[in-house]
Scaffold this motif. Structure first.
Motif: not given
Length: 706
Positions: A510-512, A631-633, A645-646, A660-661
């Motif tokens: 659901f969050a994703r 984490s993803v590519t 984000w950063t 990717a938390p």
């Protein structure tokens, strides 16, 4: 004149169409038939099958080819070639320039039997990708408990039977190549497409074959500088998308079923005059700062069979319905109502008496009459049934199940009112459904139609949602693919059931999904198993809400609430940007979502890529669908992009590994764009702060006089 090619002697027939600086020319080899389409001296696509005719008829007795030499007749701006087939029949091939710089090829064979298919063979490169045709990853009933785990955006290696099947039911007889050409079959008859494989599943990496039922095979071939340009040309040819009102691009909410319960989820007495679950959603979202521009009232909502029979609001489920609709609209929330293509109870009896139904042996759902929308009288009668609902204040309709009950023309044969046979009309039925509903709208420019099933032309009346995905990571994966497939087919305004439809999603899914839906043109949150993040049980805990109320102890999930706040607000703040992209889709046919290969076809690593996509020209997104991934590519395309984000900037093309938390969807903005100010980290802090205070419904009611 004649020209020499590695395939033999070609006749250049003089078909040349210029548009937007692009020109298509055709050279034909008459025996065996072949055609090479070029632009600026460069081959665009070849209709070639080695030493056999590239056009043929296929039946139980095998394949009959064209044999020559043909009789060639110039007819104005076109050319007609008349052949004999290898089994002695007359075949005609007509080539003619068409709109948007396309060239139309029309092929027919005298005496073609119903069971025979007309075919065309294309010679392609081994590294070419193909995109379009259908919303779902692969054809077939989509059992996502056994998902097609290897299927991606690229159709290479697939055999696609182009025939509308239930759910994930957007289809179009169009595909585009990564090499900048596209092919559109002008037919609603079922067809078979094979990309890099033959009918026995054996690899044929340099071949694409297409075979169609029906009396003739008519294709249009488009050329363009990029796949994106080809999609634009196709969209303008068949009709660009409808432009819905601006409120459509805000966040939505819905549940599959709402009951009028005596208490809210937390035990507070529901003293309001309207459906308690609708009131709960609106008050809680407002208190949490979650914007809501539309609320979908799904079936059951009416009295009678299946909660739909009399097409009037059920006063027990929806007391004071007219006042409730006015209350919603007064809060800036537009009510959208579920509709099906059939009628029940007394409406069914009337439809059958008047002859407005599709005649078939087994009605589905039971006791239902599927309406024949090819009949202007039937359409007008049905539109009259909808008028009172629109008068009550309904802002639009959710058109469901136009893909389930339509006869196949084989087991159930017959004809529609306009003479179209059931076989030819099967794929077109969703278009007729949407067209009839559009005719009911008093002001289409300020109204909405939302469809689950669609065919060529449907998007000129309605936008789409990917209906009924599984509530797991594979349902999310399929929806990320469907978003981009829809864009390739001319359905640029699309959304999905956030969290999936079939069951309760895990917290992670659901969050994703909330993050993904924020970067879709349509963000509709629901049905979420008829629950909400403020009434969310821990994973693995049985939970049920029904007419008797909440059968478990609801839990306020602060993190899920914060994630919903974050992404609903972001989606709402992107509303003007998304609407501007929708205007471009309406005016020029430019898809809102753009797979990277559509914009950068020169990058071979993008041919099979779908995990990263562009949302309009200025945003880059990588949804996280994989279970447990932290984490993803991410593929960064050419130009400079800033991490939302950063704040870190990256110059593409390159790939990077990104943390990717659970609350993070990797997203980037093109440096220098009007959205370059976005800061998701700061927004997350604010969302967490807002979610810490659980709203007290008992304190919210007095403000409404309840």
């Amino acid at each position: 004149m004649n020209s020499r090619s590695g395939l033999g002697v070609f006749l250049v027939i003089g078909l040349s169409v210029a548009t937007a600086g692009q020109a298509l020319d055709v050279a034909i080899r008459d025996t065996p038939f072949a055609a090479v389409f070029t632009s600026g001296g460069k081959t665009v696509v070849e209709v070639v099958d080695a030493n056999r005719s590239a056009l043929y008829v296929n039946g139980w007795g095998g394949r009959a080819s064209l044999v020559g030499p043909p009789r060639v007749v110039k007819d104005g701006d076109g050319t007609e070639l008349t052949y004999r087939t290898s089994d002695g029949r007359t075949a005609r091939v007509e080539l003619r320039p068409a709109e948007e710089g396309a060239i139309q090829v029309r092929f027919s064979v005298a005496g073609k039997a119903r069971w025979e298919r007309l075919g065309i063979t294309l010679r392609v490169s081994e590294d070419e990708g193909f995109y379009g045709l259908l919303e779902r990853p692969v054809q077939g009933i989509l059992h996502e408990s056994f998902p097609p785990r290897d299927a991606g955006f690229n159709l290479r290696g697939q055999e696609v039977w182009l025939y509308v099947l239930p759910t994930h039911a957007l289809y179009s007889p169009f595909f585009v190549s990564s090499r900048g050409w596209g092919l559109y079959v002008e037919s609603s008859w079922p067809g078979i497409y094979r990309f890099g494989r033959d009918g026995r599943g054996r690899p044929t990496p340099t071949q694409v074959t297409i075979e169609y039922e029906g009396p003739e095979l008519v294709v249009r071939i488009f050329g363009g500088a990029t796949p994106l340009e080809v999609v634009e040309k196709y969209s303008r040819t068949v009709g660009t998308t409808v432009l819905p009102p601006e409120w459509v691009f805000g966040p939505w909410r819905w549940r599959d079923e709402v009951w009028n319960l005596p208490t809210f989820y937390d035990g507070t007495p529901a003293r309001g005059p309207y459906n308690s679950m609708v009131v709960e959603d609106i008050l809680m979202m407002d208190a949490l700062g979650i914007p809501c521009s539309a609320y979908v009232l799904d079936r059951p909502w009416a009295g009678g069979t299946m909660g739909y029979g009399d097409l009037e609001f059920d006063p027990e489920r929806f007391p004071n319905a007219e006042a409730m609709l006015a209350w919603l609209k007064g809060r800036g929330v537009q009510p959208v109502l579920w509709l099906g293509p059939w009628v029940l109870d007394a409406r069914r009896a009337e439809a059958v008496t008047r002859g407005y139904h599709v005649r078939k042996r087994i009605p589905y759902p039971p006791r239902a009459a599927l309406l024949d929308f090819t009949s202007s009288e039937a359409a007008a009668w049905w539109q009259g049934l909808l008028a009172p609902l629109l008068d009550l204040g309904i802002a639009g309709f959710k058109l469901d199940r136009g893909d389930e009950d339509v006869p196949d023309g084989l087991l159930f044969s017959g004809s529609y009112s306009d003479g179209t046979g059931y076989r030819e009309g099967h794929n077109a039925y969703p278009l007729w459904f949407a067209r009839a509903a559009h005719g009911a709208l008093p002001d289409p420019a300020d109204s909405l139609l939302l469809v689950r099933a669609g065919w060529v032309g449907t998007s000129t009346y309605a936008i789409a949602w990917g209906g009924d995905p599984a509530s797991n990571e594979w349902g999310l994966r399929n929806s990320v693919l469907a978003l981009q497939r829809a864009a390739a087919m001319g359905f640029p305004i699309w959304g999905s059931d956030t969290g999936g439809y079939t069951g309760r999603p895990s917290r992670e899914v659901f969050a994703r999904w909330l993050g993904f839906s924020a970067f879709c043109p349509l963000m509709e949150v629901g049905p979420t198993a008829n629950l909400a993040p403020w009434s969310w049980p821990p994973d693995g805990t049985p939970a049920r809400v029904d007419a008797q109320g909440y059968r478990f102890a609801p839990t306020y999930d602060e993190e899920l609430v914060a994630i919903w706040i974050l992404y609903a607000r972001l989606h709402d703040d992107l509303r003007a940007y998304t609407y501007a992209q929708a205007v471009a889709a309406h005016e020029r046919g430019t898809p809102i979502v753009r797979p990277l290969v559509f914009v950068h076809p020169d990058r071979p690593e993008y041919v099979d890529l779908w995990e990263t996509y562009l949302y309009g020209p200025d945003l880059l997104v990588r949804p996280v669908w994989e279970r447990g991934a932290r984490s993803v590519t991410v593929h960064i395309p050419p130009r400079e992009w800033r991490d939302l984000w950063t704040g870190e900037t990256w110059e593409g093309p390159r790939t990077i590994a990104v943390e990717a938390p659970l609350h993070v969807i990797p997203a980037y903005v093109r440096v220098g764009s009007e959205l370059d100010h976005l800061d998701l980290a700061a927004r997350w802090v604010e969302a967490q702060k807002r979610a810490r205070s659980q709203p007290d419904l008992s304190s919210l009611l007095p403000a409404h006089g309840w």
